[in-house]
Enzyme design. Sequence first.
Site, mmCIF file in Angstrom:
data_model
loop_
_atom_site.group_PDB
_atom_site.id
_atom_site.type_symbol
_atom_site.label_atom_id
_atom_site.label_comp_id
_atom_site.label_asym_id
_atom_site.label_seq_id
_atom_site.Cartn_x
_atom_site.Cartn_y
_atom_site.Cartn_z
ATOM 1 N N SER A 180 0.820 -1.207 0.000
ATOM 2 C CA SER A 180 0.000 0.000 0.000
ATOM 3 C C SER A 180 0.862 1.268 0.000
ATOM 4 C CB SER A 180 -0.970 -0.033 1.187
ATOM 5 O OG SER A 180 -1.909 1.012 1.113
ATOM 6 N N ASP A 210 -2.411 6.310 -3.760
ATOM 7 C CA ASP A 210 -1.259 5.715 -3.086
ATOM 8 C C ASP A 210 -0.724 4.574 -3.943
ATOM 9 O OD1 ASP A 210 -3.375 3.975 -2.645
ATOM 10 O OD2 ASP A 210 -2.669 3.365 -0.667
ATOM 11 N N ASP A 237 -1.004 1.417 -4.131
ATOM 12 C CA ASP A 237 -1.864 0.366 -4.689
ATOM 13 C C ASP A 237 -3.213 0.898 -5.171
ATOM 14 O OD1 ASP A 237 -2.871 0.786 -2.086
ATOM 15 O OD2 ASP A 237 -3.567 -1.274 -1.926
ATOM 16 N N ASP A 272 -5.838 2.477 -3.772
ATOM 17 C CA ASP A 272 -7.125 2.423 -3.070
ATOM 18 C C ASP A 272 -7.372 3.645 -2.187
ATOM 19 O OD1 ASP A 272 -5.333 1.847 -1.036
ATOM 20 O OD2 ASP A 272 -6.325 0.002 -0.387
#
Length: 448
Positions: free
Chosen positions: A102, A243, A245, A247
């Site tokens: 993340s 960010d 990833d 999400d």
Amino acid sequence: MGKKYFGTDGVRGLTNSFPMTAETALRLGMAAGRHFVRHTGRHSVVIGKDTRLSGYMIESALVAGFTSVGMDVFQFGPLPTPAVALMTRSLRADLGVMITASHNPYHDNGIKLFGPEGKKLDDETELQIEALMDGGLSEELAAPSDLGRAKRIDDAQARYVEIVKSTFPRNQSLSSLRLVIDCANGAGYKVAPTALWELGADVIPIGVEPNGFNVNEDCGSTAPGRLAKEVVKYRADLGIALDGDGDRLILCDEKGRVIDGDQILAMLARHWHKTGELAKPAIVATVMSNLGLERFLEGEGIALERTQVGDRYVSERMKETGINLGGEASGHIVMPDFAPTGDGLIAALQVLRVLVDSGQPASSVFRVFKPAPQLLENVRVTQGKALLTDAGVLAAIAEAEQRMGTSGRLLVRASGTEPVIRVMAEGEMKLIRSVVDDVRSAIERAAA
């Protein structure tokens, strides 16, 4: 019973250190594969990843684990976490996997799992998978004739872009907007600029040159400084930051001022409440959301339900209550009417829909409440949650809460994704500065 491998959001840690090793990934693939075999015949799992160098190693180990227990594997390559959740459901897979840490730096990595409906796993399921990981997995191996196959899905990015675009009204266009999009050198570096451009926007992409080491490095939703400068430089209407990833969503208005997840939630909640799109007069956020958000919503006739930190806990509460809007100050915006998990790009399109409708500048549309003064400090420790049972720490917390009374909030919690204890207080600035200093000092003494 505590978890050995899973944290707040999947398995995460420093690459090549427990639990983020190839061996753990192999065993996780075998265990999760066995757990999600739900019917006779072929079984399948989809795998996406962000742009970290270690993604190749972790993916190879997972593929070996899944195929060894008879699951077919569909590999997407770099694709945002919410895309993997959507494609798990779309391809009717038994399981979805995202390889990412993340918002963490490149040297960390992680593994997030999604059930067949594209939703993150609950605590009970994670504990069951952990039990399988530490059990006799060699007894669960498939016969040579039943081994799984692995296949690359070359058009996964194009499929996701079409899904995202379908959430934006067909009678609207972004042709009137100039947008700067910061993809954090992460999983959304291709799909996010493409989707915005295909909807008509004048797109200025940054953070779209991943090299395996620069994901989230001075860019993206956790470091929006560069985005703010580029918005002002190019006289853009809005800045959008994802960010690593994809999400999370953080915004910058045309003046270069950052707009966090709480402001986004407040704006969407008010708008949806007026248009009848809010399923109930309530939204869900976590204990970290600003007190100002709660007070603003109360004035709009909208309740705020709080959960522990983690977008999956937000999603679970939303499912229990029938609420269709929730999220976190960090930028997770959960809208189950559009996607099974938080999706930064889809959230951006819902924000842009409101901006286009308003005909006003972003600075007028997205700053809807005055945040209460908030102070957050991260105390780096190795003992984690154990320190929160220390007598000295407990005494410092109790004294701080007594000093604050009903004038503010104090929250002390161990991070589920990093080796830190977070100390957050809201209220009058001089008081919360003193309170946070005292609690931090108590934690440092206990850790010494």
